[in-house]
Write an enzyme that holds these catalytic residues in place. Structure first.
Site, PDB file in Angstrom:
ATOM      1  N   LYS A  47      -4.388   5.078   7.936  1.00 27.22           N
ATOM      2  CA  LYS A  47      -4.669   6.136   8.202  1.00 27.22           C
ATOM      3  C   LYS A  47      -5.177   6.648   9.429  1.00 27.22           C
ATOM      4  CE  LYS A  47      -2.115   7.381   4.289  1.00 27.22           C
ATOM      5  NZ  LYS A  47      -0.588   7.726   4.347  1.00 27.22           N
ATOM      6  N   ILE A  98       5.214   7.793   3.613  1.00 24.40           N
ATOM      7  CA  ILE A  98       5.270   6.786   3.579  1.00 24.40           C
ATOM      8  C   ILE A  98       4.206   5.959   3.608  1.00 24.40           C
ATOM      9  CG2 ILE A  98       6.891   4.770   3.944  1.00 24.40           C
ATOM     10  CD1 ILE A  98       9.609   5.977   4.653  1.00 24.40           C
ATOM     11  N   TYR A 104     -10.736   2.215  -1.495  1.00 29.22           N
ATOM     12  CA  TYR A 104      -9.501   2.592  -0.303  1.00 29.22           C
ATOM     13  C   TYR A 104      -9.078   1.432   0.718  1.00 29.22           C
ATOM     14  CZ  TYR A 104      -5.859   5.636   1.583  1.00 29.22           C
ATOM     15  OH  TYR A 104      -4.692   6.661   2.585  1.00 29.22           O
ATOM     16  N   THR A 161      -0.155   9.685  -8.339  1.00 29.45           N
ATOM     17  CA  THR A 161       1.546   8.819  -7.745  1.00 29.45           C
ATOM     18  C   THR A 161       1.827   7.522  -7.614  1.00 29.45           C
ATOM     19  OG1 THR A 161       2.003   9.119  -5.250  1.00 29.45           O
ATOM     20  CG2 THR A 161       1.490  10.940  -5.937  1.00 29.45           C
ATOM     21  N   ALA A 195       2.584   5.551  -5.281  1.00 28.90           N
ATOM     22  CA  ALA A 195       1.209   5.044  -4.430  1.00 28.90           C
ATOM     23  C   ALA A 195       0.362   4.770  -4.505  1.00 28.90           C
ATOM     24  CB  ALA A 195       2.190   5.691  -2.732  1.00 28.90           C
ATOM     25  N   SER A 240       6.302  12.079  -6.770  1.00 26.76           N
ATOM     26  CA  SER A 240       6.352  11.853  -5.416  1.00 26.76           C
ATOM     27  C   SER A 240       5.951  12.818  -4.283  1.00 26.76           C
ATOM     28  CB  SER A 240       7.074  11.332  -4.518  1.00 26.76           C
ATOM     29  OG  SER A 240       7.642  10.132  -5.447  1.00 26.76           O
TER      30      SER A 240
HETATM   31  N1  NAD Z   1      -1.196  10.459  -3.925  1.00 30.06           N
HETATM   32  C1  NAD Z   1      -2.191  10.467  -2.942  1.00 30.06           C
HETATM   33  O1  NAD Z   1      -3.171  10.596  -3.757  1.00 30.06           O
HETATM   34  C2  NAD Z   1      -1.815  10.589  -1.546  1.00 30.06           C
HETATM   35  C3  NAD Z   1      -2.763  11.147  -1.334  1.00 30.06           C
HETATM   36  C4  NAD Z   1      -3.213  11.271  -0.119  1.00 30.06           C
HETATM   37  C5  NAD Z   1      -2.041  10.729   1.239  1.00 30.06           C
HETATM   38  N2  NAD Z   1      -0.913  10.342   0.392  1.00 30.06           N
HETATM   39  C6  NAD Z   1      -0.485   9.477   1.304  1.00 30.06           C
HETATM   40  O2  NAD Z   1       1.620  10.599   0.848  1.00 30.06           O
HETATM   41  C7  NAD Z   1       2.551   9.188   1.004  1.00 30.06           C
HETATM   42  C8  NAD Z   1       3.575   9.681  -0.177  1.00 30.06           C
HETATM   43  O3  NAD Z   1       2.933   8.943  -1.393  1.00 30.06           O
HETATM   44  P1  NAD Z   1       2.690   9.580  -2.662  1.00 30.06           P
HETATM   45  O4  NAD Z   1       2.167   9.835  -3.187  1.00 30.06           O
HETATM   46  O5  NAD Z   1       3.550  10.962  -3.089  1.00 30.06           O
HETATM   47  O6  NAD Z   1       3.486   8.098  -3.648  1.00 30.06           O
HETATM   48  P2  NAD Z   1       5.317   7.439  -4.082  1.00 30.06           P
HETATM   49  O7  NAD Z   1       5.156   6.351  -4.366  1.00 30.06           O
HETATM   50  O8  NAD Z   1       5.509   8.475  -4.480  1.00 30.06           O
HETATM   51  O9  NAD Z   1       5.903   7.694  -2.411  1.00 30.06           O
HETATM   52  C9  NAD Z   1       5.435   6.750  -1.262  1.00 30.06           C
HETATM   53  C10 NAD Z   1       6.996   6.483  -0.694  1.00 30.06           C
HETATM   54  O10 NAD Z   1       6.741   5.315  -0.386  1.00 30.06           O
HETATM   55  C11 NAD Z   1       7.768   5.021   0.312  1.00 30.06           C
HETATM   56  N3  NAD Z   1       8.019   3.469   0.828  1.00 30.06           N
HETATM   57  C12 NAD Z   1       6.815   2.488   0.601  1.00 30.06           C
HETATM   58  N4  NAD Z   1       7.475   1.786   1.409  1.00 30.06           N
HETATM   59  C13 NAD Z   1       8.461   1.867   1.614  1.00 30.06           C
HETATM   60  C14 NAD Z   1       9.526   1.124   2.539  1.00 30.06           C
HETATM   61  N5  NAD Z   1       8.844  -0.305   3.351  1.00 30.06           N
HETATM   62  N6  NAD Z   1      10.300   1.722   3.142  1.00 30.06           N
HETATM   63  C15 NAD Z   1      10.705   2.475   2.725  1.00 30.06           C
HETATM   64  N7  NAD Z   1      10.076   3.591   2.036  1.00 30.06           N
HETATM   65  C16 NAD Z   1       9.237   2.887   1.635  1.00 30.06           C
HETATM   66  C17 NAD Z   1       7.747   4.599  -1.208  1.00 30.06           C
HETATM   67  O11 NAD Z   1       9.937   4.025  -1.858  1.00 30.06           O
HETATM   68  C18 NAD Z   1       7.786   6.106  -1.512  1.00 30.06           C
HETATM   69  O12 NAD Z   1       9.192   6.939  -2.033  1.00 30.06           O
HETATM   70  C19 NAD Z   1       1.802   8.331   1.138  1.00 30.06           C
HETATM   71  O13 NAD Z   1       1.896   7.989   2.681  1.00 30.06           O
HETATM   72  C20 NAD Z   1       0.425   8.855   0.345  1.00 30.06           C
HETATM   73  O14 NAD Z   1      -0.169   7.354   1.835  1.00 30.06           O
HETATM   74  C21 NAD Z   1      -0.989   9.998  -1.136  1.00 30.06           C
END
Ligand code: NAD
Length: 260
Positions: A168, A98, A161, A199, A201, A25
């Site tokens: 976003k 999240i 996406y 990850t 997500a 994460s």
């Molecule tokens: N992985 C990528 O490529 C990437 C790129 C840019 C931005 N992001 C963003 O980074 C953030 C974290 O994602 P990540 O990639 O670390 O994946 P991740 O799956 O590790 O984290 C996502 C988190 O959201 C939480 N979540 C989802 N629904 C929820 C709810 N109802 N209540 C509380 N928590 C909830 C999950 O438990 C998880 O911990 C997200 O906003 C994602 O859009 C990810």
């Protein structure tokens, strides 16, 4: 203030980190960086199943507080802030990491998305950040920093996406409004825009491997980013050295976003 090692320290600072699911994460990368600059942390976990992954990580870096947070459960977000108010009485930074969209809506065209799917994605991924800012405000009487995670698909149409693009975009706009509204109180607000990272997500996004290949070959740095790269930048922005930087959408993507 002249620049020295104290300017980039988080000793004596306290922060809330949401969104750790496992050791991949982005929130975990940020937690390690916050702790290495000396901050004390409270972290949340989604449910009992996720807790078994989060607990050993929390132990590894010496987290002070672990609290349950499912944004779909009424009252749980307010309870997190109540507990922090009771135990700490103040807060220096919050990381919102999240995002969620129902699979059938995420995998279809934006034009076909359901009202329910759209609203749920907005509520969990965007509205929750605005609400966290509201709940953090009274605890940040000495100032503070709020962070959320966004992605380039907000600005450009990135294949697969889909629905998360408009969500976003709203999140980045909310970041600017919150930064303007809370700035006079010394509260800074940033959206962090990492390049693609493998990850949990990300596994919900179709053809994600193609996105990784494209990012690596097109980014000026010719490199994918790691959660530690994201953590280093976020931890820096939480320090006094970054006290006049606010309202940013900061790309941590090896420069991908500047290339046509
Ligand atoms: N992985 C990528 O490529 C990437 C790129 C840019 C931005 N992001 C963003 O980074 C953030 C974290 O994602 P990540 O990639 O670390 O994946 P991740 O799956 O590790 O984290 C996502 C988190 O959201 C939480 N979540 C989802 N629904 C929820 C709810 N109802 N209540 C509380 N928590 C909830 C999950 O438990 C998880 O911990 C997200 O906003 C994602 O859009 C990810």
């Amino acid at each position: 203030m002249s620049f020295n090692s104290r300017s980039v320290s988080l000793e004596g600072r306290r922060g809330l980190v949401t969104g750790i699911a496992n050791d991949q994460s982005i929130a975990w990368g940020c937690s390690k960086a916050f702790r290495s600059l000396g901050a004390e942390l409270a972290v949340t976990y989604l449910n009992e199943k996720t807790k078994s992954y989060v607990e050993p990580l929390a132990r590894e870096v010496g987290v002070t507080m672990m609290l349950p947070l499912d944004l779909g459960v009424e009252g749980q977000l307010a309870a997190v802030f109540d507990e922090i108010a009771a135990q700490w009485g103040q807060l220096d930074f919050v990381l919102h990491s999240i995002a969620f969209a129902p699979r059938e809506d995420l995998h279809g065209r934006v034009v076909d998305c359901s009202k329910g799917g759209f609203l749920q994605a907005m509520e969990i991924s965007c509205w929750s950040f605005i609400r966290m800012a509201k709940l953090a405000e009274p605890l940040m009487s000495e100032g503070g920093t709020l962070f959320t995670m966004t992605y380039y698909g907000s600005q450009m149409v990135v294949e697969h996406y889909n629905l998360m693009g408009p969500v976003k975009a709203a999140l980045e706009s909310a970041t600017r409004y919150l930064a303007a509204e809370l700035g006079p109180q010394g509260i800074r607000v940033h959206a962090i825009s990492p390049g693609p990272l493998q990850t949990r997500a990300a596994s919900g996004i179709a053809e994600f491997d193609e996105l990784l290949d494209k990012a690596q070959s097109k980014a000026p740095a010719r490199s994918l980013v790691s959660i530690d790269d994201v953590g280093a930048a976020v931890a820096f922005l939480a320090t006094d050295a970054a006290k006049l930087i606010t309202g940013e959408t900061l790309y941590i993507d090896g420069g991908y976003h500047i290339i046509d």
